[in-house]
Design a protein around this motif. Structure first.
Motif, short mmCIF file in Angstrom:
data_model
loop_
_atom_site.label_atom_id
_atom_site.label_comp_id
_atom_site.label_asym_id
_atom_site.label_seq_id
_atom_site.Cartn_x
_atom_site.Cartn_y
_atom_site.Cartn_z
N UNK A 19 -68.06 32.18 -28.51
CA UNK A 19 -68.21 33.59 -29.26
C UNK A 19 -67.82 34.78 -28.32
N UNK A 20 -68.03 34.25 -26.83
CA UNK A 20 -67.64 35.49 -25.86
C UNK A 20 -66.35 35.10 -25.48
N UNK A 21 -65.62 34.84 -26.06
CA UNK A 21 -63.97 34.45 -25.93
C UNK A 21 -63.73 33.24 -25.12
N UNK A 22 -62.57 32.86 -25.12
CA UNK A 22 -62.15 31.46 -24.26
C UNK A 22 -62.47 30.40 -25.20
N UNK A 23 -62.41 29.05 -24.40
CA UNK A 23 -62.66 27.85 -25.03
C UNK A 23 -63.73 27.19 -24.29
N UNK A 24 -64.28 26.04 -24.95
CA UNK A 24 -65.40 25.28 -24.33
C UNK A 24 -65.16 23.96 -24.90
N UNK A 25 -65.79 22.84 -24.20
CA UNK A 25 -65.78 21.52 -24.71
C UNK A 25 -67.43 21.02 -24.91
N UNK A 26 -67.88 20.18 -25.83
CA UNK A 26 -69.02 19.91 -25.92
C UNK A 26 -69.08 18.26 -25.26
N UNK A 27 -69.88 18.34 -24.22
CA UNK A 27 -69.90 17.11 -23.13
C UNK A 27 -71.08 16.52 -23.72
N UNK A 28 -70.93 15.27 -23.99
CA UNK A 28 -72.10 14.44 -24.31
C UNK A 28 -72.56 13.68 -23.13
N UNK A 29 -73.97 13.86 -22.99
CA UNK A 29 -74.67 13.09 -21.64
C UNK A 29 -75.84 12.36 -22.30
N UNK A 30 -75.82 11.22 -22.86
CA UNK A 30 -76.88 10.20 -23.32
C UNK A 30 -77.11 10.83 -24.70
N UNK A 31 -78.22 11.52 -25.00
CA UNK A 31 -78.43 11.75 -26.40
C UNK A 31 -78.48 13.42 -26.66
N UNK A 32 -78.05 14.01 -25.46
CA UNK A 32 -78.01 15.32 -25.65
C UNK A 32 -76.26 15.74 -25.27
N UNK A 33 -76.01 17.01 -25.70
CA UNK A 33 -74.75 17.64 -25.50
C UNK A 33 -74.88 18.97 -24.73
N UNK A 34 -73.75 19.25 -24.13
CA UNK A 34 -73.81 20.50 -23.40
C UNK A 34 -72.65 21.02 -23.58
N UNK A 35 -72.39 22.33 -23.65
CA UNK A 35 -70.97 23.23 -24.26
C UNK A 35 -70.72 23.55 -22.82
N UNK A 36 -69.47 23.08 -22.24
CA UNK A 36 -69.13 23.62 -21.00
C UNK A 36 -67.65 24.59 -21.42
N UNK A 37 -67.74 25.51 -20.57
CA UNK A 37 -66.51 26.45 -20.66
C UNK A 37 -65.59 26.03 -19.98
N UNK A 38 -64.12 26.14 -20.53
CA UNK A 38 -62.98 25.53 -19.79
C UNK A 38 -61.96 26.27 -19.82
N UNK A 39 -60.98 26.39 -18.84
CA UNK A 39 -60.01 27.14 -18.73
C UNK A 39 -58.85 26.02 -19.14
N UNK A 40 -57.65 26.38 -19.92
CA UNK A 40 -56.85 25.45 -20.56
C UNK A 40 -55.42 25.74 -19.85
#
Length: 363
Positions: free
Chosen positions: A317-338
Motif C-alpha cells: 500500500x505504501x508503494x514498492x513490493x514485498x513477499x509473504x514469508x512463512x514461519x511455521x504457522x504464521x506469515x510476515x510481509x517483508x518489504x523487498x527491493x527488486x
C-alpha cells in the motif's frame, strides 16, 4: 513488522455477543424438541483451511533472456548465374536437392554439373594448367570414381584422360578439357530455391537462372543495433518452436545488413544485424518447413543473488513490493527491493530475507 497468524478468532466483544445468541437459540431448540448440537454440525471439509502454495527463496545466478522473433528456413539464397550461351533445355524444380556430379541445368541439351569446392570456376581447365582450382576439380573427379591421375595442382595428360571418360558419361564431346561454365562449385550439396528462367529461354553469360541454398535448416533473425552486444558468434541460444517446445542452438553467423523503411512519407535506410542460428539437434526442425520461431539471447546477469518467483511479489500500500514469508504457522510481509527479472524469477533483497525461507505464491 509484526507477524500475523492465519485463521485467528474475532475480538472479545464479538465472542460475548455470540454467546448470548447461542443461549437463546438453545432455549428455543429445547422447547421444540430439537437436538441443539445438530444445528451447528458442519461437514468436515468446511472446517479445513487450504494450505497456501509456497516457493523457496533461492540463492542463484539469474540471466535475462531477450527473445527476438526469427524465421526458420534454409538461410540466404544465392544466385546461380550462367556462363554459357545458348538455349535453356533443362531446369530443376524448386526444392530439388543437387549433389556432386548431378546436373544443375542444361544449355543446348548439354549438362552443367555441380561439384564441391569453395573456389569458384573462373577459367577453362586443360592440360598444362596449374593452380588451386585444378586440385579442387581433380578432388571431385576422384570422388566421382575416376582415376588414373594424381590429385594435385597440375592438370596433366592423365587428368585429361580421366576428363574424357567423365565427358563420355555425360554425353559431352570428349575433348579432355573443361570449358568455363560447364561446372559450378558450391561448398556442399544445394537445395534449389527459385527458378528464374523458363525452358526455351536464352541463356547468356551473367544471367541468373536460379537461386539455391544449403540443405540445413537455420533460423534467420534481424537484430536491431541496440541489441548487437547480445550477438556473439558461437554463443548458445534458446529456440522456441511454434508449439512452445524449446531447443538449444548456437549463433553461427552475423553480418550487417541494410533495408529501406518508409517513415513519414520518406524512405530511410535502416541498418541491422542479420544473425543465423543453427539448432544443436537439427532433428527438432524435421516437422517444420518455413515457420516463425523465437530466439532467446542471453542478456544481463546477476550472480549469487536471492531470487523468488515473480508471482510471489506483493504490491504494498505504501508503494514498492514485498513477499509473504512463512514461519511455521504464521506469515510476515517483508518489504523487498527488486533487481533483475529473468525466466519467471526476480532478484530480491530485504531485511531478514535468507535463502531457504518459504514465501507464499498466490495461486
Amino acid at each position: 513488522m509484526a507477524g500475523r497468524r492465519r485463521g485467528r478468532g474475532r475480538t472479545g466483544k464479538v465472542v460475548a455477543g455470540a454467546a448470548i445468541a447461542v443461549a437463546a437459540a438453545a432455549a428455543v431448540a429445547a422447547a421444540l424438541g430439537v437436538d441443539f448440537r445438530s444445528l451447528f454440525a458442519s461437514p468436515e471439509a468446511e472446517a479445513t483451511q487450504e494450505t497456501p502454495e509456497t516457493a523457496e527463496v533461492t540463492q542463484t545466478t539469474l540471466t535475462e533472456t531477450v527473445a527476438i522473433a526469427g524465421d526458420l528456413g534454409y538461410g540466404d539464397a544465392l544466385d546461380l548465374g550462367c556462363l554459357l550461351s545458348g538455349t535453356v533445355t533443362d531446369l530443376p524444380a524448386a526444392g530439388d536437392v543437387i549433389e556432386r556430379g548431378d546436373r544443375l541445368y542444361s544449355v543446348d541439351d548439354t549438362p552443367v554439373v555441380l561439384m564441391y569446392g569453395a573456389l569458384p570456376a573462373y577459367r577453362p581447365l586443360q592440360a598444362g594448367a596449374e593452380g588451386a582450382d585444378v586440385e579442387q576439380f581433380e578432388e571431385n573427379l576422384a570422388a566421382l570414381g575416376y582415376d588414373g591421375f594424381t590429385v594435385d595442382d597440375e592438370y596433366t595428360d592423365a587428368t585429361a584422360a580421366a576428363v574424357e571418360e567423365w565427358q563420355e558419361d555425360l554425353g559431352l564431346d570428349e575433348t579432355g578439357a573443361v570449358e568455363l561454365g560447364r561446372i559450378v562449385f558450391a561448398p556442399d550439396a544445394v537445395r534449389v530455391g527459385t527458378v528464374d528462367l523458363q525452358l526455351g529461354a536464352a541463356a547468356q553469360p551473367g544471367s541468373t537462372l536460379l537461386t539455391y541454398t544449403g540443405l540445413d535448416k537455420v533460423v534467420t533473425v534481424e537484430v536491431e543495433l541496440d541489441y548487437q552486444e547480445l550477438v556473439v558468434v558461437g554463443d548458445p541460444v534458446t529456440i522456441t518452436l511454434p508449439d512452445g517446445t524449446e531447443a538449444t542452438g548456437t549463433v553461427t553467423g552475423s553480418e550487417t545488413a541494410v533495408t529501406e523503411e518508409q517513415s513519414g512519407g520518406e524512405t530511410e535506410d535502416v541498418t541491422y544485424l542479420e544473425v543465423t542460428v543453427a539448432a544443436d539437434d537439427a532433428a527438432v526442425f524435421d516437422a517444420l518447413d518455413q515457420a516463425s520461431v523465437d530466439v532467446g539471447f542471453a542478456g544481463d546477469s546477476a550472480e549469487d543473488v536471492l531470487a523468488v518467483p515473480v508471482e510471489a511479489l506483493l504490491g504494498l500500500a505504501e508503494g514498492g513490493y514485498g513477499v509473504e514469508v512463512v514461519d511455521g504457522e504464521t506469515t510476515e510481509i517483508v518489504a523487498v527491493d527488486t533487481g533483475l527479472f529473468a525466466d519467471g524469477f526476480v532478484e530480491v533483497s530485504g531485511e531478514g530475507l535468507e535463502a531457504g525461507q518459504s514465501v507464499v505464491v498466490p495461486s
